[in-house]
Design an enzyme around this catalytic site. Structure first.
Site, PDB file in Angstrom:
ATOM      1  N   ASP A  88       0.775  -1.045   0.178  1.00 17.44           N
ATOM      2  CA  ASP A  88       0.013   0.540   0.079  1.00 17.44           C
ATOM      3  C   ASP A  88       0.986   1.495   0.048  1.00 17.44           C
ATOM      4  O   ASP A  88       0.834   2.150  -0.351  1.00 17.44           O
ATOM      5  CB  ASP A  88      -0.742  -0.573   1.574  1.00 17.44           C
ATOM      6  CG  ASP A  88      -1.735   1.064   1.177  1.00 17.44           C
ATOM      7  OD1 ASP A  88      -2.754   1.140   0.554  1.00 17.44           O
ATOM      8  OD2 ASP A  88      -1.866   2.125   2.472  1.00 17.44           O
ATOM      9  N   HIS A 105      -6.329   5.643   1.801  1.00 14.22           N
ATOM     10  CA  HIS A 105      -6.725   7.456   1.392  1.00 14.22           C
ATOM     11  C   HIS A 105      -5.040   7.332   0.388  1.00 14.22           C
ATOM     12  O   HIS A 105      -5.019   8.546  -0.085  1.00 14.22           O
ATOM     13  CB  HIS A 105      -6.984   8.137   2.211  1.00 14.22           C
ATOM     14  CG  HIS A 105      -8.164   7.684   2.714  1.00 14.22           C
ATOM     15  ND1 HIS A 105      -9.403   8.572   2.411  1.00 14.22           N
ATOM     16  CD2 HIS A 105      -8.445   7.682   3.365  1.00 14.22           C
ATOM     17  CE1 HIS A 105      -9.975   8.220   3.017  1.00 14.22           C
ATOM     18  NE2 HIS A 105      -9.925   7.552   4.071  1.00 14.22           N
ATOM     19  N   ARG A 106      -4.282   6.316   0.423  1.00 10.45           N
ATOM     20  CA  ARG A 106      -3.051   6.788  -0.556  1.00 10.45           C
ATOM     21  C   ARG A 106      -3.364   6.740  -2.188  1.00 10.45           C
ATOM     22  O   ARG A 106      -2.729   6.594  -2.833  1.00 10.45           O
ATOM     23  CB  ARG A 106      -1.807   6.293  -0.105  1.00 10.45           C
ATOM     24  CG  ARG A 106      -1.522   6.220   1.479  1.00 10.45           C
ATOM     25  CD  ARG A 106      -0.305   5.224   1.344  1.00 10.45           C
ATOM     26  NE  ARG A 106       0.249   5.182   2.791  1.00 10.45           N
ATOM     27  CZ  ARG A 106       0.213   4.520   4.177  1.00 10.45           C
ATOM     28  NH1 ARG A 106      -0.698   4.051   4.021  1.00 10.45           N
ATOM     29  NH2 ARG A 106       0.223   4.651   5.341  1.00 10.45           N
ATOM     30  N   ALA A 107      -4.530   5.464  -2.390  1.00  6.74           N
ATOM     31  CA  ALA A 107      -4.639   5.490  -3.607  1.00  6.74           C
ATOM     32  C   ALA A 107      -5.211   6.908  -4.502  1.00  6.74           C
ATOM     33  O   ALA A 107      -4.378   7.177  -5.368  1.00  6.74           O
ATOM     34  CB  ALA A 107      -6.006   5.269  -3.469  1.00  6.74           C
TER      35      ALA A 107
END
Length: 392
Positions: free
Chosen positions: A241, A322-324
């Site tokens: 991730d 939310h890193r996406a």
């Protein structure tokens, strides 16, 4: 029997031709020869502009060096597909970086702080006395050894100074990679504590080392690139991730491209310096483009439609992290800047979305939250039933 054990026959002693051949061609002759060559090889990385095919991989690497805020790139694929070659070629297309000459690792911009004289007394005094405290040097590729210990990576007590009764923190690989490229080959084989430390430092841009009463804060603003062969083991979801872009690298399927790869590699191995000179002009032009894109990136924004499409994709793909969207939006800005534009549009989102969003959906987590919702609903229904019974 080695040649060192041969008898010392001279020409007049009537030694055989075989003994003369063994004596003249063995280790004794090599060791007695004048040492005209120190055996030090020049380093000529394969030019980035000479890579064949692998368009998506080259785009991902280019976006990462234009905008390190993306969070790095993970290259996933079998052996021999050009992953390491591509990464090592990046140093040739990047502009020089400013490096501190001070022990405190301070740059002139850091001395603008009001408390700079207290934080960096030696460097502050040198700078204000007119001495240079920094210089520019080419970007380096710092490769992390698989057997690196945690102290090697983040830093620790200088053992030589400690033996002399002086306690001092020694900078680690992460600090030395600041403003450069940190490459981790076979990242899936790293021990967990080392992998976690690297990814935390990359995400925050700095890290703290504490050893007893001593503590030090170091910068870690590097471009993080990892590669792995899925045949040798999977990567923990937590580590996966953290990489902003993920790139699946397969061997080239086109016949002409594979033939061209062979020809270029053959020419490179026969004469690396001549091959690099052949691509020197294209490399210099590419380096200028990267510099311009980095400057333009500071003014590049996202259109409202790009934000709506990006968030919509994340929601429809049921991605929790939310890193996406952060990685996707930063990659879209870098893509627009590379194209000479200061506004990232839906088309930029379309180009970078697969790189940023692939392998982020988790069926396990979707099923987990659905089962929790069902359990919560069951709890509420039972609570309502019991409440009605009590009131009745």
């Amino acid at each position: 029997m080695t040649d060192l054990a041969l008898p010392e026959f001279g020409a007049e002693s009537g030694d055989s031709a075989l003994l003369r051949l063994l004596r003249d061609a063995g280790a004794r002759r090599v060791l007695s020869a004048p040492d005209t060559d120190q055996g030090i090889a020049d380093h000529y990385p394969f030019p980035f502009t000479a890579l064949v095919g692998q368009y998506e991989m080259r785009v991902a690497l280019l976006l990462a060096v234009i905008n390190p805020q993306i969070g790095g790139v993970l290259l996933i694929g079998p052996r021999g597909t050009g992953k390491t070659t591509a990464v090592r070629s990046l140093s040739g297309i990047l502009p020089d970086v400013e490096v501190s000459d001070c022990e405190e690792d301070v740059l002139p911009a850091d001395l603008a702080r009001e408390d700079a004289a207290l934080l960096y007394p030696d460097c502050y005094e040198k700078y204000h006395s007119g001495q240079e405290i920094s210089h520019f040097e080419p970007v380096r590729l710092v490769e992390l050894p698989l057997n690196a210990r945690l102290d090697d990576v983040v830093g620790g007590v200088n053992e030589r100074a400690a033996a002399q009764g002086r306690m001092r923190l020694e900078r680690g690989i992460l600090s030395r990679a600041d403003r450069h490229i940190l490459y981790i080959d076979e990242v899936n084989l790293l021990v967990d504590d080392v992998a976690d430390a690297i990814l935390d430092a990359a995400a925050q841009g700095s890290f703290i080392v504490r050893r007893g009463a001593m503590a030090g804060t170091y910068r870690s603003r590097f471009v993080l690139i990892g590669s792995m062969n899925p045949e040798e083991g999977r990567l923990r979801p937590q580590i996966l991730d953290r990489f902003g872009l993920r790139m699946n690298v397969r061997g080239l399927l086109n016949y002409d491209e594979r033939v061209e790869v062979y020809r270029r590699v053959q020419n490179y191995r026969q004469n690396p310096s001549a091959f690099v000179r052949q691509w020197e002009l294209a490399t210099a032009e590419f380096r200028d483009e990267v510099m311009l894109a980095r400057e333009l990136l500071t003014r590049t924004t996202l259109s409202d439609d790009a934000v709506k499409v990006g968030i919509g994709l994340v929601q429809m793909l049921e991605i929790d992290s939310h890193r996406a969207e952060y990685a996707m939006f930063e990659a879209a800005r870098a893509h627009a800047a590379a194209d000479g534009r200061d506004l990232a549009t839906v088309e930029d989102i379309r180009m970078v979305a697969p790189l940023a969003l692939r392998q982020r959906h988790s069926d396990y987590m979707v099923d987990y939250f659905e089962s929790q919702q069902q359990e919560d609903q069951r709890i509420r229904e039972l609570t309502d039933t019991l409440t009605k019974q009590i009131k009745a």
